[in-house]
Write an enzyme that holds these catalytic residues in place. Structure first.
Site, PDB file in Angstrom:
ATOM      1  N   ARG A   4       0.844  -1.209   0.000  1.00  0.00           N
ATOM      2  CA  ARG A   4       0.000   0.000   0.000  1.00  0.00           C
ATOM      3  C   ARG A   4       0.872   1.250   0.000  1.00  0.00           C
ATOM      4  O   ARG A   4       2.097   1.173   0.139  1.00  0.00           O
ATOM      5  CB  ARG A   4      -0.945   0.018   1.205  1.00  0.00           C
ATOM      6  N   TYR A  51      10.737   9.767  14.489  1.00  0.00           N
ATOM      7  CA  TYR A  51      10.681   9.647  13.031  1.00  0.00           C
ATOM      8  C   TYR A  51      11.794  10.463  12.380  1.00  0.00           C
ATOM      9  O   TYR A  51      12.516   9.974  11.510  1.00  0.00           O
ATOM     10  CB  TYR A  51       9.307  10.113  12.531  1.00  0.00           C
TER      11      TYR A  51
HETATM   12  P1  NDP Z   1       2.026   3.611   4.873  1.00  0.00           P
HETATM   13  O1  NDP Z   1       1.735   3.689   6.329  1.00  0.00           O
HETATM   14  O2  NDP Z   1       0.938   3.871   3.896  1.00  0.00           O
HETATM   15  O3  NDP Z   1       2.667   2.202   4.558  1.00  0.00           O
HETATM   16  C1  NDP Z   1       3.669   1.686   5.379  1.00  0.00           C
HETATM   17  C2  NDP Z   1       4.116   0.378   4.768  1.00  0.00           C
HETATM   18  O4  NDP Z   1       5.139  -0.194   5.560  1.00  0.00           O
HETATM   19  C3  NDP Z   1       2.975  -0.624   4.691  1.00  0.00           C
HETATM   20  O5  NDP Z   1       3.088  -1.270   3.470  1.00  0.00           O
HETATM   21  C4  NDP Z   1       3.256  -1.557   5.861  1.00  0.00           C
HETATM   22  O6  NDP Z   1       2.717  -2.851   5.582  1.00  0.00           O
HETATM   23  C5  NDP Z   1       4.779  -1.545   5.874  1.00  0.00           C
HETATM   24  N1  NDP Z   1       5.349  -1.878   7.175  1.00  0.00           N
HETATM   25  C6  NDP Z   1       5.221  -1.190   8.348  1.00  0.00           C
HETATM   26  N2  NDP Z   1       5.879  -1.813   9.324  1.00  0.00           N
HETATM   27  C7  NDP Z   1       6.439  -2.927   8.774  1.00  0.00           C
HETATM   28  C8  NDP Z   1       7.241  -3.978   9.281  1.00  0.00           C
HETATM   29  N3  NDP Z   1       7.604  -4.023  10.575  1.00  0.00           N
HETATM   30  N4  NDP Z   1       7.643  -4.943   8.429  1.00  0.00           N
HETATM   31  C9  NDP Z   1       7.285  -4.914   7.139  1.00  0.00           C
HETATM   32  N5  NDP Z   1       6.540  -3.945   6.585  1.00  0.00           N
HETATM   33  C10 NDP Z   1       6.118  -2.960   7.410  1.00  0.00           C
HETATM   34  O7  NDP Z   1       3.276   4.591   4.623  1.00  0.00           O
HETATM   35  P2  NDP Z   1       3.688   5.512   3.388  1.00  0.00           P
HETATM   36  O8  NDP Z   1       3.388   4.833   2.116  1.00  0.00           O
HETATM   37  O9  NDP Z   1       3.195   6.864   3.649  1.00  0.00           O
HETATM   38  O10 NDP Z   1       5.279   5.567   3.612  1.00  0.00           O
HETATM   39  C11 NDP Z   1       6.160   4.669   2.980  1.00  0.00           C
HETATM   40  C12 NDP Z   1       7.584   5.149   3.279  1.00  0.00           C
HETATM   41  O11 NDP Z   1       7.747   6.474   2.811  1.00  0.00           O
HETATM   42  C13 NDP Z   1       7.918   5.166   4.771  1.00  0.00           C
HETATM   43  O12 NDP Z   1       9.265   4.799   4.958  1.00  0.00           O
HETATM   44  C14 NDP Z   1       7.723   6.629   5.130  1.00  0.00           C
HETATM   45  O13 NDP Z   1       8.463   7.020   6.250  1.00  0.00           O
HETATM   46  C15 NDP Z   1       8.218   7.298   3.852  1.00  0.00           C
HETATM   47  N6  NDP Z   1       7.720   8.649   3.700  1.00  0.00           N
HETATM   48  C16 NDP Z   1       6.368   8.917   3.645  1.00  0.00           C
HETATM   49  C17 NDP Z   1       5.914  10.211   3.514  1.00  0.00           C
HETATM   50  C18 NDP Z   1       4.463  10.547   3.458  1.00  0.00           C
HETATM   51  O14 NDP Z   1       4.133  11.755   3.552  1.00  0.00           O
HETATM   52  N7  NDP Z   1       3.542   9.603   3.297  1.00  0.00           N
HETATM   53  C19 NDP Z   1       6.868  11.328   3.428  1.00  0.00           C
HETATM   54  C20 NDP Z   1       8.254  10.932   3.480  1.00  0.00           C
HETATM   55  C21 NDP Z   1       8.655   9.650   3.608  1.00  0.00           C
HETATM   56  P3  NDP Z   1       2.154  -3.828   6.755  1.00  0.00           P
HETATM   57  O15 NDP Z   1       1.465  -2.946   7.752  1.00  0.00           O
HETATM   58  O16 NDP Z   1       1.283  -4.812   6.080  1.00  0.00           O
HETATM   59  O17 NDP Z   1       3.379  -4.477   7.314  1.00  0.00           O
END
Ligand code: NDP
Length: 265
Positions: free
Chosen positions: A21, A169
């Site tokens: 996602r 973070y």
């Molecule tokens: P989401 O919360 O939409 O998605 C997070 C993803 O990480 C999910 O697919 C989740 O899948 C997975 N995840 C979380 N914990 C674990 C774990 N322990 N092991 C495996 N998978 C894990 O986040 P975003 O799409 O917004 O963010 C994605 C990346 O981009 C992150 O690193 C975030 O810090 C970075 N980012 C996002 C920004 C934003 O504004 N959205 C801005 C800057 C950076 P599941 O829960 O099924 O494990």
């Protein structure tokens, strides 16, 4: 060969953590559109499988989903082994899995702080360690041909966020940038490139949840952006395709901002 051919990933195999996602889903789709076969690794099996099936149907790529928690090294090692066994190799790793915990620093528990670092930094290390072992054995070409590691950093590595409280973070993303520089230095001799992408605000679930709680945040944030709106996940994905591909062979150790100009002023 045209310039667009240099962005192609035909024959490559990519692992995308958190590819089920948000930004990771868009990255997995974009890598598959560019020709790569893709392994999605995340905790929730159902959404991982659904994303893999949809991307495979859409692009014709071989896309697999694996249940993995990046805080568990044995599971990460198993993800890498399964990817190599099922898809025939591993050329690109996208460390996208990441979490945020919002709490004032004076109230945040050490466990919460460590949890954020465990996923965002140590998780990236676990994945890079095991994927890197495969990449180092890949035939190189002196132009980064053995492999490419891309980690999701954030503009929060460089600026403070306001008004939300997210000290863990921001510390984690600062660490991602330092990790990226050092790993790039250590793996250059193995022909493996290591980079990061540093987005500003992107419309995914965590951002939508924050806006649902406090709709006034949107104006506060977008007022700081030169481009006046938040990015969509599909806006970040092309930069990852670039860093994964030969088009970026001369780029390593970089953390590339993609923030709509938020940090310019
Ligand atoms: P989401 O919360 O939409 O998605 C997070 C993803 O990480 C999910 O697919 C989740 O899948 C997975 N995840 C979380 N914990 C674990 C774990 N322990 N092991 C495996 N998978 C894990 O986040 P975003 O799409 O917004 O963010 C994605 C990346 O981009 C992150 O690193 C975030 O810090 C970075 N980012 C996002 C920004 C934003 O504004 N959205 C801005 C800057 C950076 P599941 O829960 O099924 O494990």
């Amino acid at each position: 060969m045209t310039v667009l051919d240099r962005f192609r990933l035909d024959g490559d195999v990519a692992v995308v953590t958190g590819g089920n996602r948000g930004i990771g889903r868009a990255i997995a789709q974009a890598l598959a559109e560019a020709g790569a076969d893709v392994a999605i690794g995340n905790r929730d099996a159902e959404s991982g499988r659904r994303a893999a099936d949809e991307i495979a149907a859409d692009t014709g790529a071989d896309v697999r989903a694996y249940e993995v928690d990046v805080t568990d090294e044995a599971q990460v090692e198993a993800l890498v082994e399964a990817t190599v066994a099922d898809l025939g190799g591993l050329d690109v790793l996208v460390n996208n899995a990441g979490i945020t915990i919002h709490a004032p620093a004076e109230e945040m528990t050490v466990e919460q702080f460590q949890r954020v670092l465990d996923v965002n930094v140590t998780g990236a290390f676990r994945c890079a360690k095991h994927a890197g072992r495969v990449m180092i054995e890949n035939p190189g070409d002196g132009r980064g041909g053995a492999g490419s590691v891309v980690t999701l950093s954030s503009m929060s590595a460089r600026v403070a966020n306001y008004p939300q409280h997210q000290v863990a973070y921001n510390a984690s993303k600062g660490a991602v940038d330092a990790f990226t520089r050092q790993l790039a230095s250590e793996w250059a001799e193995h022909d493996v490139r290591v980079n990061a992408v540093a987005p500003g605000y992107v419309r995914t679930d965590p951002v939508d949840e924050a806006l649902a709680e406090d709709p006034e945040l949107e104006a506060l944030w977008t007022d700081e952006m030169l481009l006046s709106e938040m990015a969509r996940p599909e806006d970040v994905a092309p930069l990852v395709v670039y860093l994964a591909s030969e088009a970026s062979w001369y780029v390593t150790g970089a953390s590339l901002l993609i923030d709509g100009g938020y940090t310019v002023r």
